[in-house]
Scaffold this motif. Structure first.
Motif, PDB file in Angstrom:
ATOM      1  N   VAL A  46      88.074 113.512  76.563  1.00  0.00           N
ATOM      2  CA  VAL A  46      87.288 112.458  75.917  1.00  0.00           C
ATOM      3  C   VAL A  46      85.874 112.951  75.650  1.00  0.00           C
ATOM      4  N   ARG A  47      85.272 113.550  76.657  1.00  0.00           N
ATOM      5  CA  ARG A  47      83.896 114.040  76.532  1.00  0.00           C
ATOM      6  C   ARG A  47      83.756 115.079  75.423  1.00  0.00           C
ATOM      7  N   GLY A  48      84.785 115.909  75.258  1.00  0.00           N
ATOM      8  CA  GLY A  48      84.745 116.950  74.245  1.00  0.00           C
ATOM      9  C   GLY A  48      85.343 116.550  72.914  1.00  0.00           C
ATOM     10  N   ASN A  49      85.741 115.269  72.785  1.00  0.00           N
ATOM     11  CA  ASN A  49      86.348 114.747  71.557  1.00  0.00           C
ATOM     12  C   ASN A  49      87.646 115.472  71.205  1.00  0.00           C
ATOM     13  N   THR A  50      88.451 115.798  72.234  1.00  0.00           N
ATOM     14  CA  THR A  50      89.765 116.400  72.019  1.00  0.00           C
ATOM     15  C   THR A  50      90.872 115.550  72.634  1.00  0.00           C
ATOM     16  N   TYR A  51      90.575 114.280  72.917  1.00  0.00           N
ATOM     17  CA  TYR A  51      91.552 113.397  73.547  1.00  0.00           C
ATOM     18  C   TYR A  51      92.616 112.989  72.544  1.00  0.00           C
ATOM     19  N   LEU A  52      93.787 112.575  73.056  1.00  0.00           N
ATOM     20  CA  LEU A  52      94.888 112.182  72.181  1.00  0.00           C
ATOM     21  C   LEU A  52      94.589 110.911  71.403  1.00  0.00           C
ATOM     22  N   ALA A  53      93.744 110.037  71.964  1.00  0.00           N
ATOM     23  CA  ALA A  53      93.370 108.794  71.281  1.00  0.00           C
ATOM     24  C   ALA A  53      91.934 108.916  70.770  1.00  0.00           C
ATOM     25  N   PRO A  54      91.628 108.312  69.617  1.00  0.00           N
ATOM     26  CA  PRO A  54      90.259 108.398  69.087  1.00  0.00           C
ATOM     27  C   PRO A  54      89.269 107.665  69.982  1.00  0.00           C
TER      28      PRO A  54
END
Length: 314
Positions: A46-54
């Motif tokens: 999430v912190r790196g903007n690579t999470y599966l959900a926006p």
């Protein structure tokens, strides 16, 4: 209330303590005063903007909490963000009453990582007695639980971990063999430790470790993929999948949030296992809420065993 608010994506330094409005009661939810917020690799993504959900900024990270309602009832459960805060909403469908003989530190080990370990093993990989199972990151929060659950199910467990301390922990939790996950001969060492090809491999690292476990899988083996903690997303090569008829299952716990039966049933089994002493939760570190960045750095560096969490009491 105090909360960790992300206003940009990036390294641990984007996790900053801030004052935000108190939460108000919401229909279908428990409003908790949070005592523990779990720290997970999902939060790093999430912190790196690579999470599966926006993720939309500003954002309060955190997907699992333990806390109490205004009338003193304790709950543990799952959130879609918002966990790194002094208050949190828990949807009643993914919230469970904590038994009096389960501590907050034990409960926070079970909501996301415990449920994930259970369903990766038994829903995705369908582990059964006699299976030979490879478990990565076996000294971490999820891996340490998976080692015990697989062993209790009658499997032979080959545990992978990057440090001697973590390998010793995995052995103490019941692993039949432990292997340095950074070994250049990982596939050969897995085959040697297992006495031949393994029937099940869990995979959450990506990169060379994925290739190694594929090589170590037996014909008709099962591969359960649930992450890429190394940050390297490897492409699955089709040829070995076809040559050995390997079944690949992806796993992401939020896909079970809408199931009215799956998560309540597994949570009850996890609570029972902890209460009877057959499942040991490992608390690797409890950080003050204001030190969320330090907790993320520790998680990324893999310097702790077991579960990391944040405490709002500090």
């Amino acid at each position: 209330m105090r909360a960790i608010v992300m206003k940009e994506f990036g390294g641990p330094e984007v996790l900053r303590l801030d004052e935000v409005p108190d939460l108000q009661p919401r229909a279908g939810h428990h409003l908790l005063r949070v005592s523990r917020s779990g720290v997970n690799y999902a939060d790093v993504h999430v912190r790196g903007n690579t999470y599966l959900a926006p993720v939309e900024l500003p954002y309060i990270p955190g997907n699992e909490v333990v806390g109490s309602t205004a009338d003193g009832r304790r709950f543990v459960g799952l959130t879609k963000g918002g966990g790194y805060a002094e208050q949190a909403h828990l949807h009643r469908r993914v919230a469970w009453s904590v038994p009096d003989d389960i501590t907050d530190d034990q409960a926070v080990c079970l909501a996301l990582q415990g449920q994930s370990a259970w369903h990766i093993l038994f829903t995705a990989a369908q582990v059964a007695p006699g299976d030979r199972v490879v478990i990565p990151a076996a000294g971490g929060g999820l891996g340490s639980l998976a080692v015990q659950l697989a062993k209790a199910a009658g499997a032979t467990v080959i545990a992978l971990a990057s440090t001697e301390e973590k390998r010793l922990l995995a052995a103490n939790l019941g692993a039949d063999a432990t292997i340095d996950s950074t070994s250049e001969n990982l596939a050969a060492e897995i085959l040697d430790a297992a006495g031949g090809p393994v029937t099940v491999a869990l995979e959450m690292t990506g990169g060379p470790e994925l290739a190694a476990v594929l090589n170590a899988l037996a014909p008709r083996g099962r591969l359960a993929v649930y992450g890429f903690a190394s940050g390297r997303q490897a492409d699955l090569p089709l040829r070995p999948l076809m040559e050995k008829s390997i079944t690949v299952s992806g796993f992401w716990l939020p896909n079970l949030y809408g199931d009215r039966n799956a998560l309540p049933a597994s949570m009850e089994k996890l609570f029972t296992a902890v209460r009877t002493g057959s499942l040991r939760t490992i608390t690797g570190g409890v950080f003050p809420l204001a030190e969320a960045a330090t907790a993320h750095s520790a998680l990324a560096a893999r310097t702790h065993t077991g579960k990391l969490s944040l405490s709002t009491a500090n």
